[in-house]
Design a protein around this motif. Structure first.
Motif: not given
Length: 221
Positions: A78-106
């Protein structure tokens, strides 16, 4: 030094995602058509709703629900106003915790009226920095249907119905459904009709109206 520069609105970039591993020929043809297109880079998640489904996008946001909370193959940002779901399937993405800022391409998709960005490979998710978990936005149940789906919100009200892990609460304006997590059975067992509870969750959309997706037992008080 990002692969795709974020702009105030939308911009086209020439970077393309690499192909994933071996796939059936038809899947390779479909993926190659997607990979051949430009990437639309957005500075705000608000712009996602205006784009055609199937558009390749580059977005940033703060993790509100890491993988394994709402689902094993998805996470929410999410950003200040909106949110979105990111689908990763079974891909081994970096470990994430709440509060991490991420960049996503998809690829932008829509499932059940809810926007989703599906990645093609693990490197499509990059952790930019670690930060504090975001604060939920207070909403009234009546306003939930008009609020930004995918965002982290909080609702407080009286429990009017309990059906297993599905709970309905009434905050005086309207009822809203709450989906309690399967991995936290104690949360469902502790909730009784007539209780007043405060629930933090991801705002989702179903054919029957909005609902809250609870991440853990600690989201219910």
């Amino acid at each position: 030094d990002d692969d795709v520069a974020l702009t105030a609105g939308r911009s086209l970039a020439v970077s393309d995602a690499e192909e994933p591993g071996p796939q059936p020929r038809s899947a390779r043809r479909s993926r190659s058509r997607v990979a051949a297109g430009p990437v639309v880079a957005l500075a705000s998640l608000d712009g996602l709703a205006e784009l055609d489904r199937g558009t390749r996008v580059a977005i940033r946001g703060v993790v509100t629900a890491p993988p394994g909370t709402i689902g094993q193959q998805v996470f929410y940002i999410a950003d200040d106003e909106n949110g979105v779901q990111v689908f990763v399937g079974k891909r081994r993405i970096p470990s994430l915790v709440a509060g991490d800022e991420v960049a996503v391409t998809g690829e932008l998709r829509e499932v059940g009226g809810e926007l989703r960005v599906g990645i093609a490979q693990a490197s499509d998710v990059r952790v930019l920095r670690h930060g504090r978990p975001p604060e939920p936005r207070v909403v009234r149940a009546r306003e939930a249907s008009a609020s930004a789906v995918g965002g982290l919100v909080v609702v407080e009200g009286e429990v009017v119905e309990v059906r297993g892990r599905s709970v309905a609460i009434d905050d005086g304006s309207e009822e809203i459904r709450v989906a309690l997590p399967a991995r936290a059975p104690d949360a469902a067992e502790a909730v009784r009709e007539g209780d007043t509870i405060r629930v933090v969750g991801i705002l989702s959309r179903t054919s029957k109206g909005p609902r809250l997706l609870v991440r853990s037992a600690s989201d219910v008080a």
